[in-house]
Write an enzyme that holds these catalytic residues in place. Structure first.
Site, PDB file in Angstrom:
ATOM      1  N   GLU A   1       0.816  -1.222   0.000  1.00  0.00           N
ATOM      2  CA  GLU A   1       0.000   0.000   0.000  1.00  0.00           C
ATOM      3  C   GLU A   1       0.848   1.271   0.000  1.00  0.00           C
ATOM      4  O   GLU A   1       0.491   2.283   0.597  1.00  0.00           O
ATOM      5  CB  GLU A   1      -0.952   0.017   1.206  1.00  0.00           C
ATOM      6  N   GLY A   2       1.957   1.214  -0.698  1.00  0.00           N
ATOM      7  CA  GLY A   2       2.849   2.362  -0.788  1.00  0.00           C
ATOM      8  C   GLY A   2       4.048   2.203   0.117  1.00  0.00           C
ATOM      9  O   GLY A   2       3.914   1.980   1.318  1.00  0.00           O
TER      10      GLY A   2
END
Length: 608
Positions: free
Chosen positions: A443-444
């Site tokens: 998620e990043g």
């Protein structure tokens, strides 16, 4: 490998004393929440985590998920565990009652999710993705889409995924090429035909549920370039009939699953859409707003991944502590002729205290942010909602980035406690480090979280939200000063020492916020060169804030003669360790952030 045991005493302390469970119980829709109910929920979750999920963790890691001719088989025991998970109502905790959910606030579900992630990270990823897909549909899906999909997903009969990136895109979703062409026929009504490939799709294919609902980013033919031209589509594995049951197989398949460093039981799929006529997909919300909608899922997932850092830290700490108490090696430094358990050696104590203190700090911060998210959504006062949402928005990249980076550090320390045996798979310590390694990428990456923190959360509002948070921290510093005036007692001495380290760390954070606000407009690369160190500094200081608050509460309880004396004494000593060994890192990080940008960009590309 030791079995997981939920740290219920610490969880309940944080919920009541730091996160403000009683305040959350007063919010609209939370009237039935009380300490007794939450205690019962946590007890049952702990039984499921330790009795069902934890025993599968090692065997599932060894077996892994297997791909054969487009189908994926999860490890032995996962199907039965998932059925028990669904029957127990765990999948429905956060969803609204009108869709079959329990409507519990995030502050209640957060410790439950932490337990499941600690017990079996690979298993926990499937319901995590489903919850994100449900949230996106509830907030942006049409009534028709919600009526068809949400109840089945809340009930766990169907699961959900996020389909974002592609081989050429990585984290740059502006490069997404998957196509969505408008179409209509009598059987499917108005829909789109999806063509493209997606990678790194967690639980993109599996055998746990009867249908999988993919949330897919794609471009329509006339979409603008870049991220402004991305739309979101619901693409089910099986098309849904008029009676709501799965029908024909959609034109979507799993081409393979990845061979990974860790989380072997969680299938990470390569998904192919539209090899034939095109996969049938249904638009979520409006065209060209897909990235905006995906961030609904992304923010929920970022917080959940931050919890993974907490969870793995707790599991690694329990593993290391159990080993340190049993492993007999070397004599006590203070004297004695026989070998002793290694927990008696100072350096092992240091490592265990480091694991314990950082885990407790991360847990406290995550739960406090969860409470703010509840207030941001449910509080009747508009200004109070906005204030809490701004606080949560500021802290989510810190919870995600700092907790996952620290989780890797703690898991690595756990191996060190084991010595050579930690490097041997049979002990189980190595799995925690292997599993933890993906969390800083999910998620990043940490760099993406740090850039978000510096750019969107600090520079954009001139540091206003951060400065408000730091005002609250200064109040705690003052409380520490008052509590430390009585130096004749051990708690008084400890709080005085905590205050000294916390004050210096907070000053370092304040100076960095001011420097970023000033520098961002004139030298944006310099501001971002120190983004990750700044995120770490903020995590350390925010964690120290919560540990200081915990020490103050524990000191009051000791003075009142209330509660568990040993627990409260340990809480103060652990906060003291955090101050001495973790908070003291902040001034050095401040120097790296403010003075170190030149060295980051100093070399020409050809000099590397």
């Amino acid at each position: 490998m030791t079995e997981y045991r939920a740290p219920l005493r610490d969880m309940q302390f944080v919920l009541k004393e730091l996160a403000g469970l009683d305040e959350i119980a007063k919010l609209p829709g939370c009237e039935e929440v009380n300490s007794e109910l939450v205690g019962q929920i946590l007890e049952e979750a702990a039984k499921f985590a330790s009795g069902v999920l934890s025993p599968l963790n090692k065997t599932a890691d060894q077996e892994g998920s297997r791909w054969e001719n487009g189908a994926v088989r999860t490890p032995k025991g996962f199907k039965q565990a998932y059925l028990q998970f669904v029957e127990g109502g765990w999948n429905a905790m956060q969803a609204p009652p009108e869709y079959g959910g329990q409507g519990l606030p995030k502050i209640v579900t957060t410790p439950v999710i932490e337990m499941f992630k600690s017990a079996n990270l690979s298993f926990s990823l499937c319901p995590m993705l489903t919850a994100g897909a449900v949230e996106a549909l509830l907030l942006r899906g049409s009534e028709q889409l919600k009526n068809i999909y949400v109840k089945k997903m809340v009930g766990g009969v169907w699961t959900g995924t996020m389909n974002l990136t592609e081989p050429q895109a990585g984290s740059d979703l502006a490069l997404v090429k998957t196509r969505a062409v408008r179409s209509h026929d009598d059987k499917n009504g108005d829909h789109y035909r999806i063509h493209g490939q997606k990678i790194f799709i967690t639980y993109g294919e599996h055998d746990l549920a009867e249908n999988i609902v993919h949330m897919v980013l794609a471009r329509t033919p006339d979409a603008p370039e870049g991220v402004r031209g991305i739309s979101m589509f619901v693409v089910p594995k099986f098309l849904v009939g008029k009676d709501g049951s799965p029908g024909l197989r959609n034109d979507v398949k799993c081409a393979s699953i990845e061979h990974k460093l860790g989380i072997h039981a969680s299938p990470t799929a390569v998904m192919i859409y539209g090899e034939k006529e095109g996969a049938v997909g249904y638009l979520v919300g409006e065209e060209n707003r897909g990235l905006e909608y995906m961030f609904i899922m992304m923010n929920a997932a970022r917080f959940a991944v931050g919890l993974e850092g907490v969870s793995i830290s707790e599991r690694a700490y329990q593993q290391a502590l159990g080993y340190a108490k049993e492993r007999i090696q070397s004599r006590d430094l203070a004297g004695g002729g026989s070998a002793v358990p290694i927990i008696r050696h100072p350096d092992v104590r240091r490592m265990l205290m480091s694991m314990k203190a950082q885990t407790e700090a991360m847990r406290a911060l995550a739960y406090v942010v969860a409470a703010a998210m509840d207030k941001g959504m449910r509080h009747p006062d508009k200004e109070e909602r906005a204030r809490n949402q701004a606080f949560a928005d500021l802290l989510i990249p810190i919870v995600k980035g700092w907790s996952t980076e620290t989780g890797i550090e703690v898991a690595s320390t756990g191996i060190q406690v084991h010595g050579g045996m930690g490097f041997i798979e049979e002990t189980g310590a190595a799995q925690h480090l292997r599993d933890a390694r993906i969390t800083t990428i999910y998620e990043g990456t940490t760099g993406i979280q740090a850039n978000d923190l510096v750019g969107r959360k600090i520079a954009r509002d001139g540091g206003a939200t951060a400065k408000e948070v730091m005002k609250a921290m200064r109040k705690v510093e003052a409380e520490l000063g008052a509590a430390g005036e009585d130096a004749s007692t051990s708690p008084g001495q400890d709080t005085a020492t905590i205050r000294e380290a916390f004050s210096a760390a907070l000053t370092a954070a304040e100076e960095c916020v001011s420097w970023i606000v000033i520098t961002y407009g004139s030298d944006i690369k310099a501001a971002h060169a120190g983004a990750v160190p700044f995120l770490k500094l903020m995590g350390i200081v925010c964690g120290g804030w919560q540990m200081a608050r915990a020490a103050l509460v524990a000191k009051r309880r000791l003075a009142e003669g209330k509660g568990d004396k040993s627990f409260h004494e340990a809480k103060i000593k652990t906060a003291r360790f955090y101050a001495d060994h973790v908070l003291t890192q902040a001034p050095a990080l401040r120097n790296a952030i403010v003075r170190g940008s030149g060295g980051v960009m100093a070399l020409a590309e050809e000099q590397f």
